[in-house]
Scaffold this active site. Structure first.
Site, PDB file in Angstrom:
ATOM      1  N   ASP A 194      43.308  38.718  33.969  1.00 49.27           N
ATOM      2  CA  ASP A 194      43.975  38.125  32.817  1.00 49.27           C
ATOM      3  C   ASP A 194      45.466  38.449  32.834  1.00 49.27           C
ATOM      4  O   ASP A 194      45.892  39.433  33.452  1.00 49.27           O
ATOM      5  CB  ASP A 194      43.360  38.655  31.514  1.00 49.27           C
ATOM      6  CG  ASP A 194      41.898  38.248  31.372  1.00 49.27           C
ATOM      7  OD1 ASP A 194      41.498  37.249  31.995  1.00 49.27           O
ATOM      8  OD2 ASP A 194      41.170  38.938  30.635  1.00 49.27           O
ATOM      9  N   LYS A 195      46.233  37.661  32.116  1.00 52.30           N
ATOM     10  CA  LYS A 195      47.682  37.831  32.086  1.00 52.30           C
ATOM     11  C   LYS A 195      48.085  39.240  31.663  1.00 52.30           C
ATOM     12  O   LYS A 195      49.045  39.811  32.184  1.00 52.30           O
ATOM     13  CB  LYS A 195      48.306  36.794  31.143  1.00 52.30           C
ATOM     14  CG  LYS A 195      49.823  36.759  31.141  1.00 52.30           C
ATOM     15  CD  LYS A 195      50.346  35.639  30.251  1.00 52.30           C
ATOM     16  CE  LYS A 195      51.867  35.610  30.242  1.00 52.30           C
ATOM     17  NZ  LYS A 195      52.389  34.508  29.396  1.00 52.30           N
TER      18      LYS A 195
END
Length: 240
Positions: free
Chosen positions: A103-104
């Site tokens: 995920d970011k």
């Protein structure tokens, strides 16, 4: 292999640029100038030089990246910096991609490669490849949670997750936070975060430490990467 493809593969330039360089008598095959990009060469036996320097052919590339937060696991994006953007110009190739995704806002180990077969083997649910994470959890993780995770369970949206190994590293009773390690063998969307949401807790920091036999190199600072060692690559392939 065609000569123009070989030149592109070794980073001399695109196929179009390679054709222009060939016209300038800058490329030799076994010490003979060759101008035709369609010329077939043996990339393992022939000696190809560009401007007098011998070119070495390498089919597959493997980079171990310490992914920072704020960077997305994609090959390109219109708005955000991608993990591919972190590669130096001399290491960039159009066919390199991240194996899976983080995920970011997640940090840690991410493998970048152009070896599609290895990537498939590492990501296939049938191969049961371990993915180990360190996380800081808002909430007190309990022995009951460990047993719950070990049995496998349904997330809040009813999606089922397989059994996983949850280890409590430390608990801060005052701030109601826990440090844990979690090993899973799946890669569902936001899986770790959703697993803890299912037991009324929240992931506030997440870092991937391991994928199969490959461990994060803690000497790499966030955003840095290096080539896999032969030993690391051999272990990955053996574990496929």
């Amino acid at each position: 292999m065609r000569l123009d493809k070989f030149l592109a593969e070794t980073g001399v330039g695109s196929r179009k640029e390679a054709k222009q360089l060939l016209k300038k008598n800058l490329v030799t095959v076994n010490d003979e100038i060759v101008k035709d990009g369609k010329t077939q060469i043996d990339e393992k036996q022939d000696i190809i030089k560009f401007a007098g320097e011998e070119l070495t052919y390498q089919k597959y590339y493997y980079y171990l990246l310490h992914k920072p937060q704020g960077v997305i696991s994609a090959t390109e994006d219109k708005w955000d910096q991608t993990v591919i953007d972190l590669l130096k110009d001399e290491d960039y190739r159009e066919d390199i991609f991240p194996v899976g995704r983080l995920d970011k806002d997640t940090e840690g180990l991410l493998l970048l490669t152009n070896d599609g077969q290895l990537a498939h083997q590492l990501l296939s649910p049938k191969k049961h490849v371990d993915k180990e994470y360190f996380a800081i959890i808002q909430g007190i993780v309990t022995e009951e949670d460990i047993r719950y995770f070990a049995a496998g369970f349904a997330l809040t949206d009813k999606e089922q997750v397989k059994p996983s190994e949850l280890i409590i590293e430390s608990v801060d009773e005052t701030n109601e936070q826990s440090e844990i390690r979690l090993t899973i063998q799946e890669g569902k969307f936001h899986q770790v975060k959703r697993m803890f949401e299912a037991v009324d807790k929240k992931v506030v920091y997440l870092k991937r430490l391991r994928m199969g036999s490959l461990w994060l190199d803690e000497e790499l600072i966030l955003g840095e990467y290096r080539t896999l060692t032969e030993e690391e690559l051999e272990k990955l392939k053996l574990n496929r």
